[in-house]
Design a protein around this motif. Sequence first.
Motif, mmCIF file in Angstrom:
data_model
loop_
_atom_site.group_PDB
_atom_site.id
_atom_site.type_symbol
_atom_site.label_atom_id
_atom_site.label_comp_id
_atom_site.label_asym_id
_atom_site.label_seq_id
_atom_site.Cartn_x
_atom_site.Cartn_y
_atom_site.Cartn_z
ATOM 1 N N ILE A 1 0.818 -1.216 0.000
ATOM 2 C CA ILE A 1 0.000 0.000 0.000
ATOM 3 C C ILE A 1 0.850 1.264 0.000
ATOM 4 C CG2 ILE A 1 -2.034 -1.079 1.024
ATOM 5 C CD1 ILE A 1 -1.107 0.069 3.748
ATOM 6 N N GLY A 2 2.182 1.115 0.027
ATOM 7 C CA GLY A 2 3.055 2.280 0.025
ATOM 8 C C GLY A 2 4.467 1.910 0.407
ATOM 9 N N ARG A 3 5.171 2.879 1.026
ATOM 10 C CA ARG A 3 6.562 2.692 1.451
ATOM 11 C C ARG A 3 6.698 3.099 2.912
ATOM 12 N NH1 ARG A 3 9.294 -0.562 -1.699
ATOM 13 N NH2 ARG A 3 11.257 0.259 -0.898
ATOM 14 N N ASN A 4 7.667 2.507 3.589
ATOM 15 C CA ASN A 4 8.019 2.779 4.971
ATOM 16 C C ASN A 4 9.505 3.114 4.961
ATOM 17 O OD1 ASN A 4 6.943 2.325 7.868
ATOM 18 N ND2 ASN A 4 8.923 1.304 7.886
ATOM 19 N N CYS B 1 14.734 6.635 16.193
ATOM 20 C CA CYS B 1 14.323 6.473 14.797
ATOM 21 C C CYS B 1 13.309 7.520 14.359
ATOM 22 C CB CYS B 1 13.714 5.088 14.589
ATOM 23 S SG CYS B 1 14.806 3.726 15.074
ATOM 24 N N THR B 2 13.386 7.872 13.095
ATOM 25 C CA THR B 2 12.428 8.770 12.456
ATOM 26 C C THR B 2 12.115 8.188 11.096
ATOM 27 O OG1 THR B 2 13.325 10.697 13.609
ATOM 28 C CG2 THR B 2 12.055 11.122 11.605
ATOM 29 N N TRP B 3 10.825 8.066 10.783
ATOM 30 C CA TRP B 3 10.479 7.550 9.462
ATOM 31 C C TRP B 3 9.122 8.045 9.001
ATOM 32 C CZ3 TRP B 3 10.312 4.210 13.672
ATOM 33 C CH2 TRP B 3 9.182 3.429 13.859
ATOM 34 N N THR B 4 8.860 7.795 7.724
ATOM 35 C CA THR B 4 7.623 8.225 7.075
ATOM 36 C C THR B 4 6.926 7.020 6.464
ATOM 37 O OG1 THR B 4 8.573 10.390 6.565
ATOM 38 C CG2 THR B 4 6.657 9.714 5.269
ATOM 39 N N LEU B 5 5.655 6.888 6.751
ATOM 40 C CA LEU B 5 4.805 5.902 6.096
ATOM 41 C C LEU B 5 4.117 6.641 4.955
ATOM 42 C CD1 LEU B 5 4.773 5.309 9.352
ATOM 43 C CD2 LEU B 5 3.117 3.590 8.691
ATOM 44 N N THR B 6 4.355 6.227 3.724
ATOM 45 C CA THR B 6 3.768 6.862 2.546
ATOM 46 C C THR B 6 2.699 5.938 1.971
ATOM 47 O OG1 THR B 6 5.841 7.995 2.058
ATOM 48 C CG2 THR B 6 4.237 7.828 0.263
ATOM 49 N N PHE B 7 1.475 6.424 1.883
ATOM 50 C CA PHE B 7 0.353 5.643 1.370
ATOM 51 C C PHE B 7 0.098 6.034 -0.081
ATOM 52 C CE2 PHE B 7 0.035 5.655 5.882
ATOM 53 C CZ PHE B 7 -0.499 4.435 6.209
ATOM 54 N N TYR B 8 0.162 5.032 -0.965
ATOM 55 C CA TYR B 8 -0.069 5.279 -2.396
ATOM 56 C C TYR B 8 -1.554 5.390 -2.693
ATOM 57 C CZ TYR B 8 4.750 3.626 -3.165
ATOM 58 O OH TYR B 8 6.116 3.445 -3.150
ATOM 59 N N THR C 1 -4.500 8.340 1.194
ATOM 60 C CA THR C 1 -3.432 8.947 0.411
ATOM 61 C C THR C 1 -2.735 9.960 1.305
ATOM 62 O OG1 THR C 1 -4.719 8.739 -1.612
ATOM 63 C CG2 THR C 1 -2.884 10.267 -1.669
ATOM 64 N N GLY C 2 -1.416 9.951 1.299
ATOM 65 C CA GLY C 2 -0.669 10.907 2.099
ATOM 66 C C GLY C 2 0.425 10.218 2.880
ATOM 67 N N THR D 1 0.448 14.312 6.113
ATOM 68 C CA THR D 1 -0.008 15.072 4.945
ATOM 69 C C THR D 1 -1.201 14.346 4.333
ATOM 70 O OG1 THR D 1 1.380 13.884 3.357
ATOM 71 C CG2 THR D 1 2.365 15.810 4.445
ATOM 72 N N GLY D 2 -1.853 14.987 3.374
ATOM 73 C CA GLY D 2 -2.976 14.362 2.686
ATOM 74 C C GLY D 2 -4.091 14.006 3.646
ATOM 75 N N ASP D 3 -4.532 12.753 3.607
ATOM 76 C CA ASP D 3 -5.602 12.298 4.503
ATOM 77 C C ASP D 3 -5.202 12.372 5.967
ATOM 78 O OD1 ASP D 3 -7.282 11.702 2.361
ATOM 79 O OD2 ASP D 3 -6.645 9.613 2.269
ATOM 80 N N PHE D 4 -3.925 12.523 6.249
ATOM 81 C CA PHE D 4 -3.409 12.536 7.616
ATOM 82 C C PHE D 4 -2.908 13.915 8.037
ATOM 83 C CE2 PHE D 4 -2.524 8.444 5.569
ATOM 84 C CZ PHE D 4 -3.400 7.648 6.285
ATOM 85 N N LYS D 5 -3.339 14.954 7.352
ATOM 86 C CA LYS D 5 -2.889 16.317 7.645
ATOM 87 C C LYS D 5 -3.114 16.636 9.127
ATOM 88 C CE LYS D 5 -3.526 21.100 6.297
ATOM 89 N NZ LYS D 5 -4.269 22.022 5.425
#
Length: 173
Positions: A66-69, A102-109, A117-118, A140-144
């Motif tokens: 569903i995206g990238r981590n 740790c710091t990371w971003t879950l990106t939803f396609y 999305t976001g 961002t996006g749906d998670f703003k």
Amino acid sequence: MLSRTVLMFAMVGAVSCRHLRFTTFADGRPDGGIRQSADGEDGLDSPGDVFVFDQKLLADDANTVIGRNAGYCIRTDPGMPDWSGTDAPNLPDDPTNNWGQCTWTLTFYEGAGSGYTGTIQVSGRESDKGTSYISVVGGTGDFKGAYGELVTTPEPQAQGVLFRQVLDIHAKC
């Protein structure tokens, strides 16, 4: 009077209108993406070492992409040898676990099956073994305006590991 008005406006602006709770998996298996140390010095897991990762983000079925981590960790306490096989021996630290900041971003396609999305940004202290509680610090996006908690638990596989990520977040309208 102006300071009271500003404070009241700030309090109203902080109220979330959406509460979301769902599960994803970060794919730490060999074909799931990269987990690469930025330490070329000794090849062992030592305090201050940085490792980066960019993995498939999977739906709660642990199969659907569903995206990238993606993000990075700074090793703060390398202890017990883990699934990575790169631990430094005989360090005076937590003998049962490895810890990193740790710091990371879950990106939803968009259109990938999650319904979202976001991005969701997280940051905190994560262990290689056992459950960790990580702060959701934005989105961002749906998670703003997202805030809340990501609870991550490694689930060892025949090769590598899947990280179960249970998100409990609030997002603005």
